[in-house]
Scaffold this motif. Structure first.
Motif, PDB file in Angstrom:
ATOM      1  N   VAL A   4      -4.661   5.291   9.344  1.00 27.32           N
ATOM      2  CA  VAL A   4      -4.425   5.169   7.905  1.00 27.32           C
ATOM      3  C   VAL A   4      -4.809   3.779   7.419  1.00 27.32           C
ATOM      4  CG1 VAL A   4      -2.665   5.251   6.075  1.00 27.32           C
ATOM      5  CG2 VAL A   4      -2.614   6.917   7.950  1.00 27.32           C
ATOM      6  N   VAL A   5      -4.543   2.773   8.258  1.00 23.03           N
ATOM      7  CA  VAL A   5      -4.887   1.390   7.902  1.00 23.03           C
ATOM      8  C   VAL A   5      -5.787   0.788   8.975  1.00 23.03           C
ATOM      9  CG1 VAL A   5      -2.751   1.020   6.590  1.00 23.03           C
ATOM     10  CG2 VAL A   5      -2.847   0.343   8.998  1.00 23.03           C
ATOM     11  N   MET A  62      -2.533  -0.411  -1.595  1.00 17.08           N
ATOM     12  CA  MET A  62      -3.459   0.197  -2.554  1.00 17.08           C
ATOM     13  C   MET A  62      -4.051  -0.854  -3.485  1.00 17.08           C
ATOM     14  SD  MET A  62      -1.662   3.883  -3.221  1.00 17.08           S
ATOM     15  CE  MET A  62      -2.954   4.541  -4.271  1.00 17.08           C
ATOM     16  N   ASP A  63      -3.408  -2.023  -3.565  1.00 16.31           N
ATOM     17  CA  ASP A  63      -3.941  -3.135  -4.366  1.00 16.31           C
ATOM     18  C   ASP A  63      -4.990  -3.934  -3.605  1.00 16.31           C
ATOM     19  OD1 ASP A  63      -2.192  -2.551  -6.456  1.00 16.31           O
ATOM     20  OD2 ASP A  63      -0.639  -3.868  -5.673  1.00 16.31           O
ATOM     21  N   GLY A  64      -5.144  -3.683  -2.312  1.00 19.87           N
ATOM     22  CA  GLY A  64      -6.121  -4.407  -1.503  1.00 19.87           C
ATOM     23  C   GLY A  64      -5.497  -4.985  -0.248  1.00 19.87           C
ATOM     24  N   GLU A  65      -6.322  -5.613   0.532  1.00 19.90           N
ATOM     25  CA  GLU A  65      -5.923  -6.184   1.821  1.00 19.90           C
ATOM     26  C   GLU A  65      -4.813  -7.223   1.645  1.00 19.90           C
ATOM     27  OE1 GLU A  65      -8.765  -7.364   5.293  1.00 19.90           O
ATOM     28  OE2 GLU A  65      -8.546  -9.103   3.981  1.00 19.90           O
ATOM     29  N   LYS A  66      -3.842  -7.190   2.582  1.00 22.51           N
ATOM     30  CA  LYS A  66      -2.728  -8.138   2.524  1.00 22.51           C
ATOM     31  C   LYS A  66      -2.326  -8.567   3.928  1.00 22.51           C
ATOM     32  CE  LYS A  66      -0.942  -6.545  -1.805  1.00 22.51           C
ATOM     33  NZ  LYS A  66      -0.075  -5.688  -2.501  1.00 22.51           N
ATOM     34  N   LYS A  67      -1.772  -9.792   3.989  1.00 19.82           N
ATOM     35  CA  LYS A  67      -1.200 -10.297   5.239  1.00 19.82           C
ATOM     36  C   LYS A  67       0.155  -9.640   5.462  1.00 19.82           C
ATOM     37  CE  LYS A  67      -0.975 -14.688   4.423  1.00 19.82           C
ATOM     38  NZ  LYS A  67      -0.830 -16.150   4.608  1.00 19.82           N
ATOM     39  N   SER A  72      -2.566 -11.527  10.623  1.00 18.04           N
ATOM     40  CA  SER A  72      -3.157 -10.194  10.625  1.00 18.04           C
ATOM     41  C   SER A  72      -3.190  -9.691   9.187  1.00 18.04           C
ATOM     42  CB  SER A  72      -2.330  -9.228  11.474  1.00 18.04           C
ATOM     43  OG  SER A  72      -2.449  -9.551  12.836  1.00 18.04           O
ATOM     44  N   TYR A  73      -4.331  -9.132   8.806  1.00 17.38           N
ATOM     45  CA  TYR A  73      -4.525  -8.576   7.477  1.00 17.38           C
ATOM     46  C   TYR A  73      -4.716  -7.070   7.607  1.00 17.38           C
ATOM     47  CZ  TYR A  73      -5.416 -13.353   5.909  1.00 17.38           C
ATOM     48  OH  TYR A  73      -5.294 -14.691   5.613  1.00 17.38           O
ATOM     49  N   TYR A  74      -4.081  -6.331   6.729  1.00 13.92           N
ATOM     50  CA  TYR A  74      -4.177  -4.869   6.759  1.00 13.92           C
ATOM     51  C   TYR A  74      -4.787  -4.370   5.465  1.00 13.92           C
ATOM     52  CZ  TYR A  74      -1.332  -4.785  10.950  1.00 13.92           C
ATOM     53  OH  TYR A  74      -0.875  -4.965  12.230  1.00 13.92           O
ATOM     54  N   ARG A  75      -5.489  -3.246   5.581  1.00 18.40           N
ATOM     55  CA  ARG A  75      -6.070  -2.585   4.415  1.00 18.40           C
ATOM     56  C   ARG A  75      -6.101  -1.082   4.679  1.00 18.40           C
ATOM     57  NH1 ARG A  75     -10.172  -4.414   7.507  1.00 18.40           N
ATOM     58  NH2 ARG A  75     -11.975  -3.094   7.836  1.00 18.40           N
ATOM     59  N   ILE A  76      -6.241  -0.310   3.615  1.00 16.66           N
ATOM     60  CA  ILE A  76      -6.358   1.140   3.736  1.00 16.66           C
ATOM     61  C   ILE A  76      -7.685   1.456   4.423  1.00 16.66           C
ATOM     62  CG2 ILE A  76      -6.558   3.305   2.445  1.00 16.66           C
ATOM     63  CD1 ILE A  76      -3.755   2.095   2.242  1.00 16.66           C
ATOM     64  N   ALA A  77      -7.647   2.336   5.405  1.00 17.72           N
ATOM     65  CA  ALA A  77      -8.844   2.660   6.187  1.00 17.72           C
ATOM     66  C   ALA A  77      -9.669   3.781   5.564  1.00 17.72           C
ATOM     67  CB  ALA A  77      -8.453   3.053   7.611  1.00 17.72           C
ATOM     68  N   ASP A  78      -9.008   4.724   4.921  1.00 18.89           N
ATOM     69  CA  ASP A  78      -9.683   5.914   4.404  1.00 18.89           C
ATOM     70  C   ASP A  78      -9.374   6.059   2.924  1.00 18.89           C
ATOM     71  OD1 ASP A  78     -10.642   8.440   3.770  1.00 18.89           O
ATOM     72  OD2 ASP A  78      -9.656   9.448   5.435  1.00 18.89           O
ATOM     73  N   GLU A  79     -10.391   6.058   2.093  1.00 14.23           N
ATOM     74  CA  GLU A  79     -10.221   6.133   0.643  1.00 14.23           C
ATOM     75  C   GLU A  79      -9.504   7.416   0.206  1.00 14.23           C
ATOM     76  OE1 GLU A  79     -12.047   4.112  -1.957  1.00 14.23           O
ATOM     77  OE2 GLU A  79     -12.428   2.554  -0.476  1.00 14.23           O
ATOM     78  N   LYS A  80      -9.487   8.439   1.038  1.00 11.85           N
ATOM     79  CA  LYS A  80      -8.784   9.692   0.706  1.00 11.85           C
ATOM     80  C   LYS A  80      -7.285   9.461   0.565  1.00 11.85           C
ATOM     81  CE  LYS A  80     -12.185  12.693   0.815  1.00 11.85           C
ATOM     82  NZ  LYS A  80     -12.598  13.450  -0.341  1.00 11.85           N
ATOM     83  N   VAL A  81      -6.769   8.408   1.167  1.00 10.35           N
ATOM     84  CA  VAL A  81      -5.351   8.077   1.052  1.00 10.35           C
ATOM     85  C   VAL A  81      -4.988   7.832  -0.410  1.00 10.35           C
ATOM     86  CG1 VAL A  81      -3.604   6.329   1.621  1.00 10.35           C
ATOM     87  CG2 VAL A  81      -5.110   7.226   3.407  1.00 10.35           C
ATOM     88  N   CYS A 138      -2.088   9.916  -2.350  1.00  8.18           N
ATOM     89  CA  CYS A 138      -0.972   9.237  -3.019  1.00  8.18           C
ATOM     90  C   CYS A 138      -0.923   9.584  -4.498  1.00  8.18           C
ATOM     91  CB  CYS A 138      -1.068   7.726  -2.820  1.00  8.18           C
ATOM     92  SG  CYS A 138      -0.660   7.213  -1.142  1.00  8.18           S
ATOM     93  N   ASP A 139      -2.089   9.618  -5.151  1.00 11.26           N
ATOM     94  CA  ASP A 139      -2.123   9.985  -6.567  1.00 11.26           C
ATOM     95  C   ASP A 139      -1.604  11.404  -6.780  1.00 11.26           C
ATOM     96  OD1 ASP A 139      -3.050   7.544  -7.474  1.00 11.26           O
ATOM     97  OD2 ASP A 139      -5.152   8.175  -7.574  1.00 11.26           O
ATOM     98  N   LEU A 140      -2.013  12.324  -5.928  1.00  9.80           N
ATOM     99  CA  LEU A 140      -1.557  13.713  -6.044  1.00  9.80           C
ATOM    100  C   LEU A 140      -0.044  13.817  -5.865  1.00  9.80           C
ATOM    101  CD1 LEU A 140      -4.309  15.646  -4.067  1.00  9.80           C
ATOM    102  CD2 LEU A 140      -3.736  15.944  -6.473  1.00  9.80           C
ATOM    103  N   MET A 141       0.459  13.208  -4.803  1.00 11.65           N
ATOM    104  CA  MET A 141       1.888  13.317  -4.512  1.00 11.65           C
ATOM    105  C   MET A 141       2.735  12.574  -5.538  1.00 11.65           C
ATOM    106  SD  MET A 141       2.075  15.477  -2.208  1.00 11.65           S
ATOM    107  CE  MET A 141       3.836  15.421  -2.132  1.00 11.65           C
ATOM    108  N   CYS A 142       2.312  11.372  -5.921  1.00  6.61           N
ATOM    109  CA  CYS A 142       3.085  10.618  -6.920  1.00  6.61           C
ATOM    110  C   CYS A 142       3.077  11.341  -8.257  1.00  6.61           C
ATOM    111  CB  CYS A 142       2.536   9.197  -7.058  1.00  6.61           C
ATOM    112  SG  CYS A 142       2.873   8.171  -5.612  1.00  6.61           S
ATOM    113  N   GLY A 143       1.938  11.925  -8.614  1.00  6.55           N
ATOM    114  CA  GLY A 143       1.860  12.694  -9.854  1.00  6.55           C
ATOM    115  C   GLY A 143       2.759  13.910  -9.825  1.00  6.55           C
TER     116      GLY A 143
END
Length: 113
Positions: free
Chosen positions: A69-70, A37-42, A79-88, A92-97
Motif C-alpha cells: 500500500v505504501v 494522501m497529501d504526499g510523502e511524509k517522514k 524514513s519517508y513513506y508515500r502511497i504506492a498505488d494510485e488506486k488507493v 478512499c474516495d469511494l469509502m469516505c463518500g
C-alpha cells in the motif's frame, strides 16, 4: 451497480482480495493512509498528524509496506513513506463518500424526528 463489469476470481483470488481488505480494517492504518494522501511524509510527521505513538505508527507502516500500500524511502536516519498505488486514492474516495452519505442520512433522519 447492476450490469457493471466484474472480474472472475478463483478462490485464491478472493483470499488475496480479503487479505488486502484486512490491511484497511484498522483505524490507525486508515489514518496513516489518509495522512499520506497529501504526499510523502517522514515517520515523525505521521506520528504528529495521527496522534499515535512512534512504535505503533512504525508497526502499522510496516503492515502497509508489506501489503504494498505504501513505499518507503530512506534518507540518512529518516524514513519517508508515500502511497504506492494510485488506486488507493479511489478506494478512499469511494469509502469516505459512502460513509459520509450514510452519516448525512442519519443526521437528516434525526432532524425530522
Amino acid at each position: 451497480m447492476a450490469g457493471a463489469h466484474r472480474r472472475r476470481l478463483s478462490d485464491e483470488g478472493f483470499e488475496l482480495v480479503a487479505e488486502q481488505f484486512k490491511v484497511f480494517a484498522e483505524p490507525m492504518r486508515l489514518k496513516l493512509v489518509y495522512a499520506l494522501m497529501d504526499g510523502e511524509k517522514k515517520v515523525s510527521e505521521l506520528v504528529e498528524e495521527t496522534g499515535g505513538l512512534q512504535a505503533n505508527v512504525s508497526k502499522h507502516l510496516g503492515v502497509l509496506l508489506d501489503a504494498g500500500v505504501v513505499r518507503r524511502r530512506k534518507q540518512g536516519t529518516s524514513s519517508y513513506y508515500r502511497i504506492a498505488d494510485e488506486k488507493v486514492y479511489e478506494l478512499c474516495d469511494l469509502m469516505c463518500g459512502s460513509v459520509e452519505s450514510r452519516l448525512s442520512g442519519r443526521l437528516e433522519g434525526l432532524a425530522l424526528s
